[in-house]
Design an enzyme around this catalytic site. Structure first.
Site, PDB file in Angstrom:
ATOM      1  N   ARG A 155      -5.108   0.852  -7.168  1.00  0.00           N
ATOM      2  CA  ARG A 155      -3.913   1.426  -6.546  1.00  0.00           C
ATOM      3  C   ARG A 155      -3.330   2.574  -7.372  1.00  0.00           C
ATOM      4  O   ARG A 155      -2.670   3.459  -6.838  1.00  0.00           O
ATOM      5  CB  ARG A 155      -2.814   0.358  -6.378  1.00  0.00           C
ATOM      6  CG  ARG A 155      -3.107  -0.708  -5.347  1.00  0.00           C
ATOM      7  CD  ARG A 155      -1.813  -1.489  -5.051  1.00  0.00           C
ATOM      8  NE  ARG A 155      -2.073  -2.788  -4.434  1.00  0.00           N
ATOM      9  CZ  ARG A 155      -2.203  -2.986  -3.125  1.00  0.00           C
ATOM     10  NH1 ARG A 155      -2.132  -1.974  -2.295  1.00  0.00           N
ATOM     11  NH2 ARG A 155      -2.416  -4.196  -2.644  1.00  0.00           N
TER      12      ARG A 155
ATOM     13  N   LYS B 250      -7.390   6.582  10.265  1.00  0.00           N
ATOM     14  CA  LYS B 250      -8.849   6.550  10.471  1.00  0.00           C
ATOM     15  C   LYS B 250      -9.230   6.923  11.899  1.00  0.00           C
ATOM     16  O   LYS B 250     -10.399   7.126  12.193  1.00  0.00           O
ATOM     17  CB  LYS B 250      -9.400   5.169  10.115  1.00  0.00           C
ATOM     18  CG  LYS B 250      -9.440   4.930   8.610  1.00  0.00           C
ATOM     19  CD  LYS B 250     -10.289   3.730   8.236  1.00  0.00           C
ATOM     20  CE  LYS B 250     -10.496   3.690   6.722  1.00  0.00           C
ATOM     21  NZ  LYS B 250     -11.036   2.399   6.256  1.00  0.00           N
TER      22      LYS B 250
ATOM     23  N   GLY C 100       0.773  -1.244   0.000  1.00  0.00           N
ATOM     24  CA  GLY C 100       0.000   0.000   0.000  1.00  0.00           C
ATOM     25  C   GLY C 100       0.802   1.290   0.000  1.00  0.00           C
ATOM     26  O   GLY C 100       0.321   2.314  -0.470  1.00  0.00           O
TER      27      GLY C 100
ATOM     28  N   ASP D 206      -5.720   1.730  10.360  1.00  0.00           N
ATOM     29  CA  ASP D 206      -7.113   1.407  10.661  1.00  0.00           C
ATOM     30  C   ASP D 206      -7.174   1.033  12.142  1.00  0.00           C
ATOM     31  O   ASP D 206      -7.283   1.905  12.997  1.00  0.00           O
ATOM     32  CB  ASP D 206      -7.559   0.280   9.728  1.00  0.00           C
ATOM     33  CG  ASP D 206      -9.062   0.072   9.728  1.00  0.00           C
ATOM     34  OD1 ASP D 206      -9.745   0.791  10.468  1.00  0.00           O
ATOM     35  OD2 ASP D 206      -9.553  -0.803   9.003  1.00  0.00           O
TER      36      ASP D 206
ATOM     37  N   GLU E 292       3.599   3.840   6.094  1.00  0.00           N
ATOM     38  CA  GLU E 292       2.373   3.035   5.936  1.00  0.00           C
ATOM     39  C   GLU E 292       1.330   3.886   5.215  1.00  0.00           C
ATOM     40  O   GLU E 292       1.317   5.117   5.348  1.00  0.00           O
ATOM     41  CB  GLU E 292       1.910   2.630   7.348  1.00  0.00           C
ATOM     42  CG  GLU E 292       0.535   2.032   7.484  1.00  0.00           C
ATOM     43  CD  GLU E 292       0.370   0.657   6.861  1.00  0.00           C
ATOM     44  OE1 GLU E 292       0.816   0.474   5.717  1.00  0.00           O
ATOM     45  OE2 GLU E 292      -0.235  -0.209   7.508  1.00  0.00           O
ATOM     46  N   ASP E 293       0.475   3.242   4.441  1.00  0.00           N
ATOM     47  CA  ASP E 293      -0.554   3.997   3.719  1.00  0.00           C
ATOM     48  C   ASP E 293      -1.648   4.509   4.656  1.00  0.00           C
ATOM     49  O   ASP E 293      -1.941   5.690   4.708  1.00  0.00           O
ATOM     50  CB  ASP E 293      -1.159   3.159   2.575  1.00  0.00           C
ATOM     51  CG  ASP E 293      -1.662   1.778   3.034  1.00  0.00           C
ATOM     52  OD1 ASP E 293      -1.533   1.418   4.225  1.00  0.00           O
ATOM     53  OD2 ASP E 293      -2.192   1.043   2.173  1.00  0.00           O
TER      54      ASP E 293
ATOM     55  N   GLY F 283      -4.600  -0.375  13.591  1.00  0.00           N
ATOM     56  CA  GLY F 283      -3.226  -0.201  14.050  1.00  0.00           C
ATOM     57  C   GLY F 283      -2.590  -1.472  14.584  1.00  0.00           C
ATOM     58  O   GLY F 283      -1.463  -1.465  15.056  1.00  0.00           O
TER      59      GLY F 283
ATOM     60  N   ASP G 217      -5.789  -0.135  -2.176  1.00  0.00           N
ATOM     61  CA  ASP G 217      -6.494  -1.017  -3.118  1.00  0.00           C
ATOM     62  C   ASP G 217      -7.819  -1.506  -2.571  1.00  0.00           C
ATOM     63  O   ASP G 217      -8.094  -1.466  -1.370  1.00  0.00           O
ATOM     64  CB  ASP G 217      -5.641  -2.253  -3.404  1.00  0.00           C
ATOM     65  CG  ASP G 217      -5.631  -3.232  -2.218  1.00  0.00           C
ATOM     66  OD1 ASP G 217      -5.243  -2.802  -1.109  1.00  0.00           O
ATOM     67  OD2 ASP G 217      -6.035  -4.392  -2.394  1.00  0.00           O
TER      68      ASP G 217
ATOM     69  N   PHE H  98     -14.399   3.392   2.848  1.00  0.00           N
ATOM     70  CA  PHE H  98     -13.380   2.559   2.228  1.00  0.00           C
ATOM     71  C   PHE H  98     -12.712   3.354   1.117  1.00  0.00           C
ATOM     72  O   PHE H  98     -13.335   3.709   0.123  1.00  0.00           O
ATOM     73  CB  PHE H  98     -13.925   1.235   1.708  1.00  0.00           C
ATOM     74  CG  PHE H  98     -12.804   0.258   1.472  1.00  0.00           C
ATOM     75  CD1 PHE H  98     -12.282  -0.487   2.519  1.00  0.00           C
ATOM     76  CD2 PHE H  98     -12.227   0.138   0.208  1.00  0.00           C
ATOM     77  CE1 PHE H  98     -11.208  -1.336   2.318  1.00  0.00           C
ATOM     78  CE2 PHE H  98     -11.141  -0.721   0.013  1.00  0.00           C
ATOM     79  CZ  PHE H  98     -10.640  -1.461   1.069  1.00  0.00           C
TER      80      PHE H  98
ATOM     81  N   THR I 288      -1.590  -4.416  13.123  1.00  0.00           N
ATOM     82  CA  THR I 288      -0.419  -4.944  12.415  1.00  0.00           C
ATOM     83  C   THR I 288       0.821  -4.131  12.758  1.00  0.00           C
ATOM     84  O   THR I 288       1.895  -4.680  13.015  1.00  0.00           O
ATOM     85  CB  THR I 288      -0.653  -4.872  10.892  1.00  0.00           C
ATOM     86  OG1 THR I 288      -1.958  -5.385  10.608  1.00  0.00           O
ATOM     87  CG2 THR I 288       0.388  -5.659  10.139  1.00  0.00           C
ATOM     88  N   LEU I 289       0.650  -2.825  12.781  1.00  0.00           N
ATOM     89  CA  LEU I 289       1.791  -1.950  13.024  1.00  0.00           C
ATOM     90  C   LEU I 289       2.361  -2.118  14.418  1.00  0.00           C
ATOM     91  O   LEU I 289       3.571  -2.087  14.603  1.00  0.00           O
ATOM     92  CB  LEU I 289       1.361  -0.495  12.851  1.00  0.00           C
ATOM     93  CG  LEU I 289       1.571   0.082  11.464  1.00  0.00           C
ATOM     94  CD1 LEU I 289       1.196   1.550  11.466  1.00  0.00           C
ATOM     95  CD2 LEU I 289       3.003  -0.106  11.019  1.00  0.00           C
TER      96      LEU I 289
HETATM   97  P1  IMP Z   1      -4.858  -2.123  10.555  1.00  0.00           P
HETATM   98  O1  IMP Z   1      -3.809  -3.162  10.874  1.00  0.00           O
HETATM   99  O2  IMP Z   1      -6.217  -2.499  11.033  1.00  0.00           O
HETATM  100  O3  IMP Z   1      -4.462  -0.731  10.978  1.00  0.00           O
HETATM  101  O4  IMP Z   1      -5.034  -2.147   8.959  1.00  0.00           O
HETATM  102  C1  IMP Z   1      -4.286  -1.330   8.118  1.00  0.00           C
HETATM  103  C2  IMP Z   1      -4.271  -1.912   6.727  1.00  0.00           C
HETATM  104  O5  IMP Z   1      -5.606  -2.195   6.276  1.00  0.00           O
HETATM  105  C3  IMP Z   1      -3.707  -0.896   5.742  1.00  0.00           C
HETATM  106  O6  IMP Z   1      -2.324  -1.086   5.548  1.00  0.00           O
HETATM  107  C4  IMP Z   1      -4.490  -1.182   4.497  1.00  0.00           C
HETATM  108  O7  IMP Z   1      -3.833  -2.160   3.703  1.00  0.00           O
HETATM  109  C5  IMP Z   1      -5.798  -1.741   4.951  1.00  0.00           C
HETATM  110  N1  IMP Z   1      -6.882  -0.726   4.962  1.00  0.00           N
HETATM  111  C6  IMP Z   1      -7.491  -0.163   6.033  1.00  0.00           C
HETATM  112  N2  IMP Z   1      -8.425   0.733   5.666  1.00  0.00           N
HETATM  113  C7  IMP Z   1      -8.401   0.753   4.307  1.00  0.00           C
HETATM  114  C8  IMP Z   1      -9.147   1.505   3.311  1.00  0.00           C
HETATM  115  O8  IMP Z   1     -10.022   2.356   3.575  1.00  0.00           O
HETATM  116  N3  IMP Z   1      -8.845   1.238   2.005  1.00  0.00           N
HETATM  117  C9  IMP Z   1      -7.888   0.344   1.639  1.00  0.00           C
HETATM  118  N4  IMP Z   1      -7.171  -0.380   2.530  1.00  0.00           N
HETATM  119  C10 IMP Z   1      -7.429  -0.174   3.857  1.00  0.00           C
HETATM  120 MG    MG Z   2      -4.434  -3.414   1.543  1.00  0.00          MG
END
Ligand code: IMP
Ligand code: MG
Length: 184
Positions: free
Chosen positions: A175, A141, A54, A113, A109-110, A115, A169, A162, A117-118
């Site tokens: 993308r 977010k 991303g 959400d 990071e893109d 957080g 993506d 979304f 994974t990070l």
């Molecule tokens: P987290 O681990 O829940 O913070 O998820 C983050 C990952 O979910 C990002 O790196 C994205 O790949 C994906 N993601 C979360 N929200 C969106 C969105 O609105 N559009 C596309 N990908 C998203």
């Molecule tokens: Mg993704």
């Protein structure tokens, strides 16, 4: 609804709901982040680590606005077996080849959400004894109950929609859109 020929050519005929951040808005924000990053690291080696896939467009624009020496590498993470195991394991499918020890690490990071994974990645990278560890995310977010402490540079607060484009993506599509859109 946004269904101009310019959009439809890129999406294969599917309209998007709206453009949330335009190319110009993104470029201005990326320049701001680059200036903040330049100022934040007056010395030491800086390694910018892009979390694939991303971040690839954001990272490529961002590093060109950083006015100091940088190294660039990538990592690919997978939340291995996350549905079955609640152990919080993160597996690196591609591990940066560059040494992290003693360097300032800036993980790019893109979008943040939950957080989750990070936060796991931070623990893993922290074991490699970097000089410092920080995160730069283009979008947040702001729904993470417990956002990673290392989240230091944030571009935009993202709406609860979304989003696609500029690296983001939906099932690997969109993308390449030069703007960020609400897909709906
Ligand atoms: P987290 O681990 O829940 O913070 O998820 C983050 C990952 O979910 C990002 O790196 C994205 O790949 C994906 N993601 C979360 N929200 C969106 C969105 O609105 N559009 C596309 N990908 C998203
Ligand atoms: Mg993704």
């Amino acid at each position: 609804m946004l269904d101009t020929p310019d959009v439809l050519r890129r999406t294969g005929g599917k309209p998007v709901k709206s453009i949330v951040f335009s190319e110009a808005t993104i470029a201005a924000k990326v320049a701001e982040l680059g200036a903040a990053i330049t100022a934040a690291y007056p010395d030491g080696e800086l390694l910018v680590l892009g979390l694939l896939k991303g971040s690839f467009i954001f990272l490529s624009d961002l590093v060109r606005t950083i006015e100091r020496p940088v190294q660039v590498d990538f990592l690919v993470a997978s939340s291995y077996g996350s549905e079955k195991v609640s152990s919080g394991t993160v597996r690196l499918l591609y591990d940066p080849e560059t040494r992290l020890k003693g360097k300032h690490i800036l993980l790019v990071e893109d979008i943040i959400d939950t957080g989750r994974t990070l936060r796991r990645l931070m623990a893993l990278l922290g074991e490699r004894q970097p000089r410092s560890l920080a995160i730069c995310a283009l979008l947040d977010k702001r729904i993470a109950a417990d956002p990673p402490a290392e989240l230091r540079f944030v571009g935009f607060d993202a709406p609860p929609a979304f989003l696609v484009g500029y690296g983001l993506d939906h099932a690997e599509n969109y993308r390449h859109l030069p703007f960020i859109a609400d897909l709906e």
